[in-house]
Design a protein around this motif. Structure first.
Motif, mmCIF file in Angstrom:
data_model
loop_
_atom_site.group_PDB
_atom_site.id
_atom_site.type_symbol
_atom_site.label_atom_id
_atom_site.label_comp_id
_atom_site.label_asym_id
_atom_site.label_seq_id
_atom_site.Cartn_x
_atom_site.Cartn_y
_atom_site.Cartn_z
ATOM 1 N N VAL A 177 46.919 48.396 41.731
ATOM 2 C CA VAL A 177 46.285 47.332 40.960
ATOM 3 C C VAL A 177 45.481 46.469 41.926
ATOM 4 N N THR A 178 44.455 45.806 41.399
ATOM 5 C CA THR A 178 43.656 44.948 42.268
ATOM 6 C C THR A 178 44.175 43.517 42.171
ATOM 7 N N VAL A 179 44.501 42.955 43.327
ATOM 8 C CA VAL A 179 45.011 41.591 43.389
ATOM 9 C C VAL A 179 43.983 40.714 44.088
ATOM 10 N N THR A 180 43.742 39.549 43.510
ATOM 11 C CA THR A 180 42.863 38.583 44.181
ATOM 12 C C THR A 180 43.707 37.756 45.142
ATOM 13 N N VAL A 181 43.395 37.844 46.407
ATOM 14 C CA VAL A 181 44.132 37.060 47.395
ATOM 15 C C VAL A 181 43.240 35.891 47.814
ATOM 16 N N ARG A 182 43.689 34.686 47.469
ATOM 17 C CA ARG A 182 42.905 33.480 47.747
ATOM 18 C C ARG A 182 43.447 32.863 49.028
ATOM 19 N N GLY A 212 38.777 25.435 53.595
ATOM 20 C CA GLY A 212 38.204 25.924 52.357
ATOM 21 C C GLY A 212 38.977 27.137 51.900
ATOM 22 N N GLN A 213 38.522 27.769 50.839
ATOM 23 C CA GLN A 213 39.227 28.944 50.334
ATOM 24 C C GLN A 213 38.277 30.114 50.236
ATOM 25 N N GLN A 214 38.840 31.293 50.347
ATOM 26 C CA GLN A 214 38.022 32.481 50.221
ATOM 27 C C GLN A 214 38.804 33.525 49.451
ATOM 28 N N ASP A 215 38.153 34.190 48.519
ATOM 29 C CA ASP A 215 38.837 35.201 47.710
ATOM 30 C C ASP A 215 38.560 36.593 48.267
ATOM 31 N N TYR A 216 39.606 37.405 48.289
ATOM 32 C CA TYR A 216 39.445 38.805 48.671
ATOM 33 C C TYR A 216 40.086 39.664 47.593
ATOM 34 N N ALA A 229 54.565 41.063 42.635
ATOM 35 C CA ALA A 229 55.457 40.227 41.828
ATOM 36 C C ALA A 229 54.855 38.853 41.566
ATOM 37 N N LEU A 230 53.698 38.567 42.194
ATOM 38 C CA LEU A 230 53.148 37.215 42.115
ATOM 39 C C LEU A 230 51.991 37.088 41.132
ATOM 40 N N GLY A 231 51.675 38.164 40.418
ATOM 41 C CA GLY A 231 50.592 38.077 39.447
ATOM 42 C C GLY A 231 49.253 38.466 40.038
ATOM 43 N N PRO A 232 48.197 38.397 39.225
ATOM 44 C CA PRO A 232 46.888 38.909 39.662
ATOM 45 C C PRO A 232 46.199 38.046 40.721
ATOM 46 N N VAL A 233 46.548 36.757 40.793
ATOM 47 C CA VAL A 233 45.938 35.902 41.808
ATOM 48 C C VAL A 233 47.030 35.336 42.704
ATOM 49 N N VAL A 234 46.894 35.581 43.991
ATOM 50 C CA VAL A 234 47.888 35.110 44.946
ATOM 51 C C VAL A 234 47.209 34.146 45.911
ATOM 52 N N THR A 235 47.768 32.930 46.042
ATOM 53 C CA THR A 235 47.175 32.006 47.001
ATOM 54 C C THR A 235 47.988 32.014 48.289
#
Ligand code: SF4
Ligand code: FES
Lengths: 291, 151
Positions: free
Chosen positions: A14-19, A32-36, A93-99
């Motif tokens: 699955v594709t996870v957005t890691v912020r 700042g933040q960056q999404d991968y 386990a942390l959902g589609p967006v992980v910070t």
């Protein structure tokens, strides 16, 4: 934690957005933040995701890790709202967006790398070692005797890996930088409750002060966050009891554990193989191990 | 590492500040009780000063005192009194629980950290629930007394 109960068998990718929080000390004023976008397979940890980002997406990302198995304490990060070890946190386990942010309550070295200096300073200040007066400290002759019950009094707190996560969880430390913090206080108890130790008085005196142990009001967050089950909150409360008992002059006080009696010159049974040669020739172990 | 080098390397401290204790985020129940204990404690101290001022009004004679008392019977102040009592009950009972826990009782002994970890905070949870039930009971009684019986 609900996230751990996630029982379904994971398959596929699955594709996870890691912020990820980004900060470069020489060019940035604030982070700042960056999404991968990271393809996450079954069993992937947050640390694995950071490795993936560094290898395939952005070589400039900085993070700290070493053992990737929850034993070195390098990879503490603030992940999706809680401080945790990146190498022990399952990303799916942390959902589609992980910070991913650096641990709070520490200065940031770069990106998600915190400067653990505040913890180390407090840790070293509490004399985290067994203190014995006299000759025995500098020139030990034999081991100290300790029963299994005496061992269990402190063993749990000896599992601390100095990851610094508990200091990030502590609400008291959020406003009071002089507070010793759960890690150091737990270590005060760990050594003071050790029956081999004789340095309790000095150690307790050092934390029985204004910014010491009494700033803890049992929010329980350190224990909740500790990845090693060390339970610093319990250690701190037991330490308070120790200090109160000391001040009131109640409670059992035994002298430090005795040194093991000299070798009784017992004969080795023929079915037990001889011990290997001593690593330190002529040391106390050498005399004992000789057949 | 040299002190100068360190200063260049580390960024601004990420201390959470006051937000660290007024906002418990994803942490557990005890962390929320920590906030409530402080908030109710500060509220009670504030009330203490108001209370001293308010009883001082008696010195200004019968009329001033009666007027103040009449003011306290208005709905706004009745609700205020109820909140005050709720804060007092919570602070007292939770404070008792904390005194016991901070002396090492009600937490259980140290255990070996075998996964899944059983922490002292978890072992202590039943006492937290008992505290909440007891607080709820007293507050309900107070509500009955203040809002139903009084008029
Ligand atoms: S007590 Fe736990 S959270 Fe704190 S430094 Fe030690 S291992 Fe990390
Ligand atoms: S890399 Fe060592 S604890 Fe995570």
């Amino acid at each position: 934690m609900a996230e751990r109960a996630h029982g379904a068998v994971e398959t596929g990718i699955v594709t996870v957005t890691v912020r990820v929080s980004r900060f470069h000390p020489e060019t940035d004023r604030s982070s700042g933040q960056q999404d991968y976008l990271v393809p996450a397979g079954p069993g992937m940890t947050v640390l694995d995701a950071l490795v993936y980002i560094k290898e395939h997406l952005d070589g400039s990302l900085a993070y700290r890790s070493s053992c990737r198995m929850g034993i070195c304490g390098s990879c503490g990060m603030f992940i999706s709202g809680l401080p945790r070890l990146a190498c022990q946190t399952q990303i799916r386990a942390l959902g589609p967006v992980v910070t991913v942010e650096p641990l709070p309550n520490y200065p940031v070295v770069r990106d998600v790398v915190p400067d653990l200096e505040p913890m180390v300073t407090h840790h070293t200040a509490v004399r985290p070692f067994i203190v014995r007066g006299g000759e025995e400290q500098e020139y030990p002759t034999a081991e100290y005797l300790q029963t299994p019950v005496e061992l269990d009094a402190y063993l749990q707190f000896a599992y601390c890996i100095k990851c610094g996560i508990c200091l990030s969880a502590c609400p008291t430390l959020a406003t009071d930088p002089a507070f010793a913090g759960p890690q150091a206080l737990a270590q005060v108890y760990r050594y003071s409750a050790d029956s081999r130790d004789d340095g309790r008085r000095a150690r307790l005196g050092a934390v029985d002060i204004a910014h010491g142990i009494w700033r803890c009001h049992l929010a329980g967050a350190c224990t909740e966050a500790c990845p090693k089950g060390v339970d610093p909150a319990l250690a701190i409360q037991l330490l308070k009891r120790l200090i109160v008992a000391d001040v009131l002059g109640i409670g059992r006080r035994r002298g430090p554990a005795p040194v093991a009696p000299p070798d009784m010159q017992a004969q080795r049974r023929p079915d037990i193989p001889a011990a290997p040669p001593a690593t330190v020739p002529g040391g106390s172990g050498a005399q004992k191990n000789q057949p | 590492m040299a002190e100068a080098a360190r200063r260049v390397q580390s960024g601004p401290p990420k201390r959470i500040g006051v937000r660290g204790w007024v906002y418990a985020g994803r942490y557990g129940l005890d962390r929320y009780l920590y906030i409530l204990q402080r908030a109710s404690g500060l509220g009670l101290i504030l009330y203490l000063f108001l209370h001293i001022y308010e009883t001082g009004i008696r010195l200004r004679g019968e009329a001033a005192w009666s007027a103040t008392m009449a003011l306290f019977r208005t709905p706004v102040f009745v609700v205020f009194e109820f909140i005050l009592f709720a804060g007092f009950v919570f602070h007292a009972l939770n404070g008792l629980r904390l005194i016991f826990a901070e002396l090492g009782w009600l937490l259980g002994p140290p255990t070996r950290p075998v996964y899944p970890y059983r922490t002292s905070i978890r072992r202590h949870r039943p006492w937290v629930y008992a505290l909440m039930v007891l607080t709820g009971l007293f507050v309900a009684l107070a509500a009955w007394d203040i809002f139903v019986l009084l008029d």
